[in-house]
Design an enzyme around this catalytic site. Structure first.
Site, mmCIF file in Angstrom:
data_model
loop_
_atom_site.group_PDB
_atom_site.id
_atom_site.type_symbol
_atom_site.label_atom_id
_atom_site.label_comp_id
_atom_site.label_asym_id
_atom_site.label_seq_id
_atom_site.Cartn_x
_atom_site.Cartn_y
_atom_site.Cartn_z
ATOM 1 N N HIS A 169 -1.503 39.007 24.558
ATOM 2 C CA HIS A 169 -1.535 39.556 25.917
ATOM 3 C C HIS A 169 -2.130 38.498 26.827
ATOM 4 O O HIS A 169 -2.684 37.504 26.338
ATOM 5 C CB HIS A 169 -2.417 40.810 25.924
ATOM 6 C CG HIS A 169 -3.796 40.503 25.415
ATOM 7 N ND1 HIS A 169 -4.173 40.718 24.099
ATOM 8 C CD2 HIS A 169 -4.841 39.894 26.008
ATOM 9 C CE1 HIS A 169 -5.396 40.270 23.929
ATOM 10 N NE2 HIS A 169 -5.826 39.755 25.079
ATOM 11 N N HIS A 228 -3.684 31.929 30.079
ATOM 12 C CA HIS A 228 -3.241 31.463 28.758
ATOM 13 C C HIS A 228 -3.014 32.649 27.841
ATOM 14 O O HIS A 228 -3.544 33.734 28.078
ATOM 15 C CB HIS A 228 -4.310 30.538 28.146
ATOM 16 C CG HIS A 228 -5.572 31.260 27.812
ATOM 17 N ND1 HIS A 228 -6.559 31.508 28.752
ATOM 18 C CD2 HIS A 228 -6.003 31.838 26.663
ATOM 19 C CE1 HIS A 228 -7.533 32.195 28.186
ATOM 20 N NE2 HIS A 228 -7.222 32.412 26.914
#
Ligand code: 3AM
Length: 193
Positions: free
Chosen positions: A45, A131
């Site tokens: 996620h 990220h």
């Protein structure tokens, strides 16, 4: 002691994109003869804010903050591309995939951060670095080993991993165990008015 939950707010990644990441991750794992802590594809996620252990009495304020931040945003495209590591290639501790998105991603993260100040959460001190974590390096892992795996990562083609439209933000509960982290969505909020 009041009941608490370990929480974070994230953008969920569609299963098809998670599968692409899983294929890349599996290829990289073959080069891992140490045993890094690899994130399960279905757990990948984009974290916007880590809240940590939080009294359940704060949940309502968090949801109000999320709703305000989400209302001030609108759906936007995210395209996965590139990779990197924290804190530096000389000492990789976290291996990650990068992405491209327009200014709305940063605005959304700042909006969430700001909206949660009223719920008692400190503003992030470090600039946001979007990220997707692929793997974490155990403290005991020799730097030469993590450098070797990072070197493999940068040789992989990340251009085919896919794109998706971010349409909502999700409050997750994270339960850590020796079998890995289990993430449960508690609340979702659509972007836009
Ligand atoms: O998806 P990433 O890896 O960026 O690293 C953890 C993960 O983010 C982060 O919260 C997300 C869900 O676990 N996280 C865990 N502990 C943290 C901490 N103490 C943390 N972020 C900041 N401080």
């Amino acid at each position: 002691m009041p009941e608490s939950k370990r929480l974070f707010i994230a953008i969920e990644i569609p299963a098809s994109v998670q599968q692409n990441i899983g294929v890349l991750s599996a290829a990289l794992r073959k080069a891992d003869d140490y045993g890094l802590s690899w994130v399960k594809a279905s757990n990948i996620h984009l974290t916007l804010k880590f809240l940590g252990e939080t009294p359940v009495s704060t949940l309502e304020k968090i949801e109000v903050g999320m709703a305000n931040a989400a209302a001030n945003s609108s759906p936007f495209e995210i395209t996965l591309s590139g990779c990197g590591c924290f804190p530096s290639p000389a000492r990789p501790r976290v291996l990650w995939l990068g992405m491209q998105a327009d200014a709305r991603l940063g605005q959304l993260q700042r909006g969430v951060d700001e909206a949660l100040v009223d719920a008692g959460f400190a503003r992030e001190k470090k600039p946001f670095s979007a990220h997707l974590t692929l793997a974490r390096v155990p403290d005991t892992c020799p730097t030469t080993t993590s450098q070797k795996i990072y070197t493999q990562l940068v040789t992989l083609d990340t251009r085919h991993l896919g794109s998706f439209t971010a349409t909502e933000i999700t409050l997750f509960q994270s339960v850590l165990s020796r079998f890995g982290a289990q993430y449960t969505p508690l609340y979702r909020c659509r972007l836009g008015k």
